[in-house]
Design a protein around this motif. Structure first.
Motif, short mmCIF file in Angstrom:
data_model
loop_
_atom_site.label_atom_id
_atom_site.label_comp_id
_atom_site.label_asym_id
_atom_site.label_seq_id
_atom_site.Cartn_x
_atom_site.Cartn_y
_atom_site.Cartn_z
N LYS A 32 0.84 -1.19 0.00
CA LYS A 32 0.00 0.00 0.00
C LYS A 32 0.87 1.25 0.00
O LYS A 32 1.88 1.31 0.68
CB LYS A 32 -0.89 0.00 1.25
N LEU A 34 0.46 5.24 0.81
CA LEU A 34 -0.42 6.24 1.40
C LEU A 34 0.21 7.61 1.26
O LEU A 34 1.41 7.78 1.48
CB LEU A 34 -0.65 5.92 2.89
N SER A 127 -0.95 5.62 -4.83
CA SER A 127 -1.54 6.09 -3.58
C SER A 127 -2.95 6.61 -3.81
O SER A 127 -3.46 6.64 -4.94
CB SER A 127 -0.68 7.22 -2.99
#
Length: 244
Positions: A32, A34, A127
Motif C-alpha cells: 500500500k 499512502l 496512492s
C-alpha cells in the motif's frame, strides 16, 4: 477503492486474534502507498513556510517514487488517473527513514490534485488522490492537541479529527538520531506504542517489538488528515523515555 473507516476497524478485529490474518494484514500494508499533503506558514520539517508538500509512505522493496498531478481543468474530486501527468522536476527525498518520503512542489494554490506512484520491480502501486488546500485551508499548528502519559511504553491521545474518512497520523522520532522510530494511521483517538493490532496502516514491523529507551529523548508529531488527504493541522511534543 476507498474502504470506509468503519469497515477497516471491523476487519482489524479478526487480524488481532489470528496470526495468519495478521500476516495477511502486514502483506497488505507492504503493498500500500499512502499519501497526504500540507502547506502554508507552519513550522514543520525544519522550515516555517511550505508550498504544497506531499508525504508518502510505502512498504518494502520500492525502487522509485513518482509524483503525478492533475491540471485545474480536469481537477474534479474523482478525476481519472489518466488525466494526471508525471512531475519529473519534483523528486522524492527520504524523511528520517522508515519508508517515509516527501515531494516539495512549487504550488501555492488549490488548483491541483496529486497522487504518488511507487515502483518495485515490475509492480506498480498508486496512492490515494490528494487535494491541495493551501489557499483555502493552509496547514496550521494547534498546540496541546496531542497528549502523552509518562509511562513506558507511552500512550498517546488526541481529539477526533472530524468528518467521514478523516484519519490521524502519528509519527514518533528519535531526537538524537533524527530517525523515525514508528508511525501509525489511525481512525481512533489513542494509540499505545508500539501496538499495531488495531490500526490499519503502520510504519514499522510488528516484530521484533520496538521499545522506548529510558532516558532517551523522543518527539511525537501528530497530523490531522482530512478525507481529501490534506493535513489540516499539526502538533508536536517531546518526551523522555520513562523507566520500565
Amino acid at each position: 477503492m476507498c474502504v470506509p473507516p468503519e469497515l477497516q476497524r471491523l476487519a482489524l478485529w479478526p487480524a488481532y486474534c489470528n496470526r495468519w490474518l495478521r500476516r495477511l494484514q502486514l502483506r497488505y500494508v507492504d503493498q500500500k502507498v499512502l499519501a497526504c499533503a500540507f502547506g502554508g506558514e507552519v513550522e514543520f520539517l525544519g522550515s516555517r513556510d511550505h508550498p504544497v508538500t506531499l508525504l508518502a509512505r510505502s512498504g518494502r522493496d520500492v525502487e522509485r517514487y513518482e509524483l503525478y498531478e492533475c491540471e485545474p481543468a480536469s481537477s474534479r474530486r474523482w478525476a481519472r488517473r489518466t488525466a494526471f501527468r508525471r512531475v519529473d522536476a519534483v523528486e522524492a527525498t527520504p524523511v528520517a527513514g522508515m519508508g517515509l518520503h516527501k515531494f516539495v512542489t512549487t504550488n501555492r494554490s488549490d488548483d491541483r490534485r496529486y497522487f504518488v506512484r511507487a515502483r518495485a520491480g515490475a509492480r506498480v502501486y498508486d496512492s490515494n488522490i490528494v487535494r491541495a488546500k493551501i489557499g483555502s485551508r493552509p496547514t496550521v499548528r494547534q498546540a496541546e492537541i496531542l497528549a502523552a502519559n509518562r509511562v513506558n511504553p507511552p500512550s498517546f491521545s488526541w481529539p477526533p479529527v472530524g468528518g467521514r474518512g478523516a484519519v490521524s497520523l502519528l509519527l514518533v522520532s528519535d531526537v538524537e538520531r533524527d530517525e523515525l522510530v514508528s508511525g501509525v494511521y489511525s481512525h481512533g483517538r489513542y494509540w499505545t506504542f508500539p501496538n499495531v493490532a488495531r490500526v490499519p496502516f503502520y510504519y514499522h514491523r510488528p516484530s521484533p517489538q520496538l521499545a522506548i529507551e529510558p532516558g532517551r529523548s523522543y518527539e511525537a508529531t501528530y497530523l490531522a488528515v482530512d478525507r481529501d488527504g490534506w493535513i489540516a493541522y499539526v502538533d508536536r511534543l517531546r518526551f523522555v523515555g520513562a523507566p520500565r
